[in-house]
Structure formats: C-alpha cells, structure tokens
Write a protein that holds these residues in place. Structure first.
Motif, PDB file in Angstrom:
ATOM      1  N   ARG A  52      30.981  58.802   5.525  1.00  0.00           N
ATOM      2  CA  ARG A  52      32.406  59.131   5.630  1.00  0.00           C
ATOM      3  C   ARG A  52      33.053  59.183   4.244  1.00  0.00           C
ATOM      4  O   ARG A  52      33.847  60.082   3.949  1.00  0.00           O
ATOM      5  CB  ARG A  52      33.097  58.087   6.497  1.00  0.00           C
ATOM      6  N   ALA A  53      32.694  58.210   3.399  1.00  0.00           N
ATOM      7  CA  ALA A  53      33.272  58.170   2.054  1.00  0.00           C
ATOM      8  C   ALA A  53      32.846  59.388   1.242  1.00  0.00           C
ATOM      9  O   ALA A  53      33.657  59.970   0.497  1.00  0.00           O
ATOM     10  CB  ALA A  53      32.855  56.875   1.347  1.00  0.00           C
ATOM     11  N   ILE A  54      31.582  59.783   1.371  1.00  0.00           N
ATOM     12  CA  ILE A  54      31.097  60.964   0.649  1.00  0.00           C
ATOM     13  C   ILE A  54      31.807  62.218   1.143  1.00  0.00           C
ATOM     14  O   ILE A  54      32.234  63.070   0.351  1.00  0.00           O
ATOM     15  CB  ILE A  54      29.571  61.104   0.810  1.00  0.00           C
ATOM     16  N   ALA A  55      31.961  62.339   2.458  1.00  0.00           N
ATOM     17  CA  ALA A  55      32.652  63.507   3.013  1.00  0.00           C
ATOM     18  C   ALA A  55      34.100  63.557   2.543  1.00  0.00           C
ATOM     19  O   ALA A  55      34.614  64.626   2.164  1.00  0.00           O
ATOM     20  CB  ALA A  55      32.579  63.472   4.538  1.00  0.00           C
ATOM     21  N   ASP A  56      34.767  62.422   2.548  1.00  0.00           N
ATOM     22  CA  ASP A  56      36.162  62.387   2.102  1.00  0.00           C
ATOM     23  C   ASP A  56      36.278  62.756   0.626  1.00  0.00           C
ATOM     24  O   ASP A  56      37.242  63.410   0.204  1.00  0.00           O
ATOM     25  CB  ASP A  56      36.752  60.996   2.338  1.00  0.00           C
ATOM     26  N   ASP A  57      35.299  62.340  -0.151  1.00  0.00           N
ATOM     27  CA  ASP A  57      35.335  62.594  -1.591  1.00  0.00           C
ATOM     28  C   ASP A  57      35.326  64.087  -1.917  1.00  0.00           C
ATOM     29  O   ASP A  57      35.919  64.514  -2.921  1.00  0.00           O
ATOM     30  CB  ASP A  57      34.149  61.899  -2.260  1.00  0.00           C
ATOM     31  N   ILE A  65      29.146  67.909   6.353  1.00  0.00           N
ATOM     32  CA  ILE A  65      27.965  67.082   6.106  1.00  0.00           C
ATOM     33  C   ILE A  65      27.473  66.571   7.457  1.00  0.00           C
ATOM     34  O   ILE A  65      28.268  66.101   8.284  1.00  0.00           O
ATOM     35  CB  ILE A  65      28.287  65.901   5.180  1.00  0.00           C
ATOM     36  N   VAL A  66      26.179  66.674   7.679  1.00  0.00           N
ATOM     37  CA  VAL A  66      25.579  66.215   8.933  1.00  0.00           C
ATOM     38  C   VAL A  66      24.822  64.922   8.673  1.00  0.00           C
ATOM     39  O   VAL A  66      23.992  64.841   7.762  1.00  0.00           O
ATOM     40  CB  VAL A  66      24.622  67.261   9.517  1.00  0.00           C
ATOM     41  N   VAL A  67      25.087  63.904   9.479  1.00  0.00           N
ATOM     42  CA  VAL A  67      24.317  62.663   9.455  1.00  0.00           C
ATOM     43  C   VAL A  67      23.595  62.559  10.791  1.00  0.00           C
ATOM     44  O   VAL A  67      24.205  62.619  11.850  1.00  0.00           O
ATOM     45  CB  VAL A  67      25.205  61.437   9.192  1.00  0.00           C
ATOM     46  N   GLY A  68      22.285  62.438  10.731  1.00  0.00           N
ATOM     47  CA  GLY A  68      21.476  62.374  11.947  1.00  0.00           C
ATOM     48  C   GLY A  68      20.122  62.988  11.715  1.00  0.00           C
ATOM     49  O   GLY A  68      19.938  63.775  10.773  1.00  0.00           O
ATOM     50  N   SER A  69      19.157  62.620  12.532  1.00  0.00           N
ATOM     51  CA  SER A  69      17.792  63.101  12.353  1.00  0.00           C
ATOM     52  C   SER A  69      17.035  62.969  13.657  1.00  0.00           C
ATOM     53  O   SER A  69      17.556  62.450  14.650  1.00  0.00           O
ATOM     54  CB  SER A  69      17.079  62.287  11.268  1.00  0.00           C
ATOM     55  N   ILE A  70      15.783  63.410  13.634  1.00  0.00           N
ATOM     56  CA  ILE A  70      14.927  63.249  14.811  1.00  0.00           C
ATOM     57  C   ILE A  70      13.779  62.273  14.558  1.00  0.00           C
ATOM     58  O   ILE A  70      13.062  61.923  15.489  1.00  0.00           O
ATOM     59  CB  ILE A  70      14.342  64.589  15.279  1.00  0.00           C
ATOM     60  N   SER A  71      13.609  61.825  13.295  1.00  0.00           N
ATOM     61  CA  SER A  71      12.485  60.915  13.041  1.00  0.00           C
ATOM     62  C   SER A  71      12.794  59.906  11.946  1.00  0.00           C
ATOM     63  O   SER A  71      11.895  59.460  11.247  1.00  0.00           O
ATOM     64  CB  SER A  71      11.222  61.717  12.680  1.00  0.00           C
ATOM     65  N   LEU A  94      32.662  65.539   8.623  1.00  0.00           N
ATOM     66  CA  LEU A  94      31.458  64.758   8.888  1.00  0.00           C
ATOM     67  C   LEU A  94      31.062  64.958  10.340  1.00  0.00           C
ATOM     68  O   LEU A  94      31.836  64.660  11.259  1.00  0.00           O
ATOM     69  CB  LEU A  94      31.683  63.270   8.617  1.00  0.00           C
ATOM     70  N   VAL A  95      29.867  65.507  10.537  1.00  0.00           N
ATOM     71  CA  VAL A  95      29.311  65.742  11.869  1.00  0.00           C
ATOM     72  C   VAL A  95      28.155  64.774  12.076  1.00  0.00           C
ATOM     73  O   VAL A  95      27.210  64.753  11.283  1.00  0.00           O
ATOM     74  CB  VAL A  95      28.810  67.191  12.017  1.00  0.00           C
ATOM     75  N   ALA A  96      28.224  63.968  13.099  1.00  0.00           N
ATOM     76  CA  ALA A  96      27.133  63.058  13.428  1.00  0.00           C
ATOM     77  C   ALA A  96      26.301  63.660  14.550  1.00  0.00           C
ATOM     78  O   ALA A  96      26.825  63.936  15.625  1.00  0.00           O
ATOM     79  CB  ALA A  96      27.664  61.690  13.852  1.00  0.00           C
ATOM     80  N   ASP A  97      25.024  63.904  14.261  1.00  0.00           N
ATOM     81  CA  ASP A  97      24.095  64.331  15.312  1.00  0.00           C
ATOM     82  C   ASP A  97      23.400  63.071  15.806  1.00  0.00           C
ATOM     83  O   ASP A  97      22.410  62.612  15.244  1.00  0.00           O
ATOM     84  CB  ASP A  97      23.094  65.337  14.750  1.00  0.00           C
ATOM     85  N   ALA A  98      23.954  62.503  16.872  1.00  0.00           N
ATOM     86  CA  ALA A  98      23.488  61.218  17.394  1.00  0.00           C
ATOM     87  C   ALA A  98      22.646  61.387  18.645  1.00  0.00           C
ATOM     88  O   ALA A  98      22.646  60.519  19.525  1.00  0.00           O
ATOM     89  CB  ALA A  98      24.683  60.312  17.682  1.00  0.00           C
TER      90      ALA A  98
END
Length: 423
Positions: free
Chosen positions: A206-211, A189-195, A216-220
C-alpha cells in the motif's frame, strides 16, 4: 458437510457416496456421463488430492449448483435486470453479496465473476486502459497468467513489469518492488501469486502504491479462504480492489468475486457487466452464498487454522526427506518444493507420485532451471486429516519416489479412512 468434523482417529468410515442432486435421474437419462461422475468420485476417494487450488465442496453447495436456479437468465444486477422474472434469483444474489461483505469486511462485493481470471480481468478493466503499465509478480517467481503472461490478455494489453523474490530467501524483495515502482510509475500494482507460500506485506505494498500514485490490486485467489477463517491477514483494508476465487480454501463453487470500497463500486460492477460478462450464473451465485454462510461459522475457522498447521508439518517433513522447500516453509495452505536434491525434477517426481495416487502440480522455480512441486493441504484437511496424517503423507512421498511397489496400496489405505463424502 464434508468430513472435516470427523476426528482423525476414526478408521474405516462408511463408504463414500456419489454426491449431487438427483443423481439417479442422470443415471437413467445418460448412463455414459453418470459413469464419468462415478469414476471421478472413485478417483477422488482412492487417492490423495494435494493440488493447492482444489478442495471438496459441501453437499449443500453441490445442491445449490444442481438447482433449478440454473435455468434463469439474469443479465444485470438485482433490481435492474435485462430479463423478466428475476425476483427470486435477485434474493439469492443479494444474500451472497451481503454475506461476502460481512465475511470480509468489505463495503462492496460483486459475486458475478465466472472465475478468478474473470475477476482480475474486470478489475483491470475498471482501473486501466490498454497500454498502461502494470507492476506484478513475475511468473517465474509465482505470478499468475493474468499478471502479465505473453499468452494472456494481461501480457498483450498492458506494459507489464515483473517483480521477483530474493535469490537466497525466496521472499518478496520489497526494495526491488519500490525501485521498479518509482522507475516505471505503474498505473496499478498487483500483490498476489499462485505459488508464494508466505503472507505478503499488504501495508508495504500500500505504501509503495501510494508513493507512486498507483492503484493496489490484491489477487487473493489462494489465501482468501484462510482470510475468511482468520488464518491469514486480510488484503481488504489495504487494496483498492481484491480479486478472489470462491473455490480453493474457501471451499465453495468454482467462480470468482470482487471486493472494493464504495468509491469504485460502480466502476467494478460495470466492468463485470456489461463489459466482460453477460448473464450471471444464478445457481453458482446461490452456491457462493451457501459457501459464504459456511465460512462465517466457527467450524470453518477451526478448519482454516488446521489447514495451515497441516501445511507446516508437511513442509517440515518434506524438508526432512531432502526436498528444497521454497522460503524454508509456509505460512499458508501452499508448499512449493524442489526435488532436485533427490536427483529428479518436478515433472519426474509428479509422475512417480501420480502413479501412486498422489495428485499435485508442478510449478516454476525462482532462479531455477527445472520445475518444482506445488501442493496444498486444503482438500485433505476437509477430509479430516491432521498432523499425524501429514507425517504419513511424507512417508508415502518417500515410498512413491523410490518406486516402491506397495506405495499405491498404502496411499489407497490412507485415503479410504478419510473419504471426501460420507454416506
């Protein structure tokens, strides 16, 4: 350093200078390219740079970029290179790694990615196989090309499922993310955006990924500079891998980096080299080290918080001028706004603003048919602008969009007071 230390009350500072190491050597050898550099310096100094992904690096960062470290071929990692004579550049990379780990509280850092997209590619290569399912923010809601665009490797190699935002609030719909994760069982699952102008809830992701047993990949890429300055929550404690750029708010050279725990360190390193990249760019890595060192100081923390304060003032002002500001405001350096209530779409508004010397981007709008505007306050804050100048920029927006003939002059006058580089 750039002009962030100058108080906002300073008027008509010294004229901007041409940055860069040994510029006169370039002017003698290749006057045609030297003229291009001078023209870009003038462009930057005479307008307002509001592109959310851009900033002004310090002269120290520029000096490292223009150093003889650019000559060295250095495939591999410090102490294990495929070329001889890397003892000196190894020191630069070790410094960059140690500073990145300390700045972000990460167990492991890889500072070799040539860009943010290269960092994301390496993260996927370390964690996924072609055909795996990937859950990421949909492009219309603010996702990046590497989050599943059909023209990008991510959309061609993986089964990408896009999550979105609530139609009314514009905020991430966490119930939808959880439901999609349970239904599609993504590998990552990727969390992060450009806008997306709000802080994501990393704990919820994190909870959703663990479930569902997903990485969990953060594009920061956008918020990492705010994280460095303590002006945004950090994804490091929650994500398996954090991908980031070293420019944007972080104010370093163009490039990328990866942060992770020790358990994934070897996989991440091998995904960067030899899987996705060849030789490291040692001059850029040295410049990253300089930027990390600058970001660790108290002046950068002050800067990062000012970036956010400026963005909030700018967002409120644009809403007051009739723009539909996505999510009703911002928590970050970034603002997305729809000029449709003013009778135009983002492309038309961008053209009118560009004619006046105000540079920004357009972006997709969630549930919208036209294009919106995407802008940020990192660069103008580096120049020393504060809340008063943000109010002035709002007024200049109004002048430009009405087609007032004096708008370009007014923009140049404000920019003249805050040159990116002072001489």
């Amino acid at each position: 350093m750039p002009a962030i230390a100058a108080p906002a009350s300073v008027s008509a500072p010294a004229a901007p200078v041409t940055p860069g190491a040994d510029f006169e050597a370039l002017a003698r050898q290749d006057p045609e390219i030297a003229d291009v550099v001078r023209a870009e310096v003038r462009r930057e100094a005479q307008g307002l740079q509001l592109i959310a992904a851009e900033n002004f690096t310090s002269p120290a960062v520029l000096a490292a970029l223009g150093s003889p470290l650019a000559n060295k071929y250095a495939e591999g990692y410090p102490g294990a290179r495929h070329h001889g004579g890397c003892e000196v550049v190894d020191a630069a990379e070790r410094i960059a790694i140690d500073r990145a780990k300390g700045l972000f509280g990460a167990a492991h850092a890889n500072v070799q990615p040539h860009s943010g997209s290269a960092a994301v590619l390496a993260a996927y290569a370390a964690l996924l196989k072609p055909g795996d399912t990937l859950l990421a923010m949909g492009l219309p809601s603010g996702g990046h090309l590497t989050h599943g665009s059909p023209v990008n490797f991510s959309g061609r190699w993986f089964d990408v499922v896009g999550y979105g935002v609530d139609a009314e609030s514009g905020l991430i719909d966490y119930e939808q993310v959880a439901a999609l994760a349970r239904t599609r069982r993504p590998r990552a699952i990727v969390v992060g955006s450009i806008s997306y102008p709000r802080h994501p809830d990393y704990a919820a992701f994190r909870a959703i990924a663990d479930d569902v047993g997903a990485y969990l990949v953060a594009d920061a890429a956008h918020p990492i500079g705010l994280v460095a300055g303590g002006a945004a929550p950090s994804p490091v404690p929650y994500a398996d891998v954090v991908c980031a750029t070293t420019h944007k708010v972080l104010r370093g050279p163009r490039g990328g980096m990866l942060l992770c725990g020790e358990e994934l360190a070897e996989r991440i390193d091998r995904a960067v080299f030899p899987f996705t990249q060849g030789g490291a760019q040692m001059h850029t890595i040295a410049a990253k080290a300089v930027a990390f060192g600058e970001a660790a100081g108290p002046a950068f923390a002050t800067y990062a918080h000012q970036v956010v304060s400026n963005a909030r003032v700018l967002a409120e002002g644009l809403a007051g001028e009739g723009f539909a500001v996505t999510t009703g405001g911002t928590d970050t350096h970034l603002i997305t706004a729809d000029p449709a209530p003013l009778g135009m779409d983002g492309r038309e508004a961008r053209a009118l603003l560009a004619a006046a010397g105000v540079v920004l981007d357009t972006c997709a709008l969630p549930y919208g048919e036209g294009r919106g505007l995407r802008l940020g306050t990192a660069a103008v804050t580096t120049q020393g602008m504060g809340e008063a100048e943000m109010a002035r920029i709002v007024a200049l927006f109004a002048l430009a969009l009405r087609g007032e003939r004096n708008a370009p002059t007014e923009v140049r006058e404000l920019a003249r007071r805050f040159p990116p580089y002072r001489g």
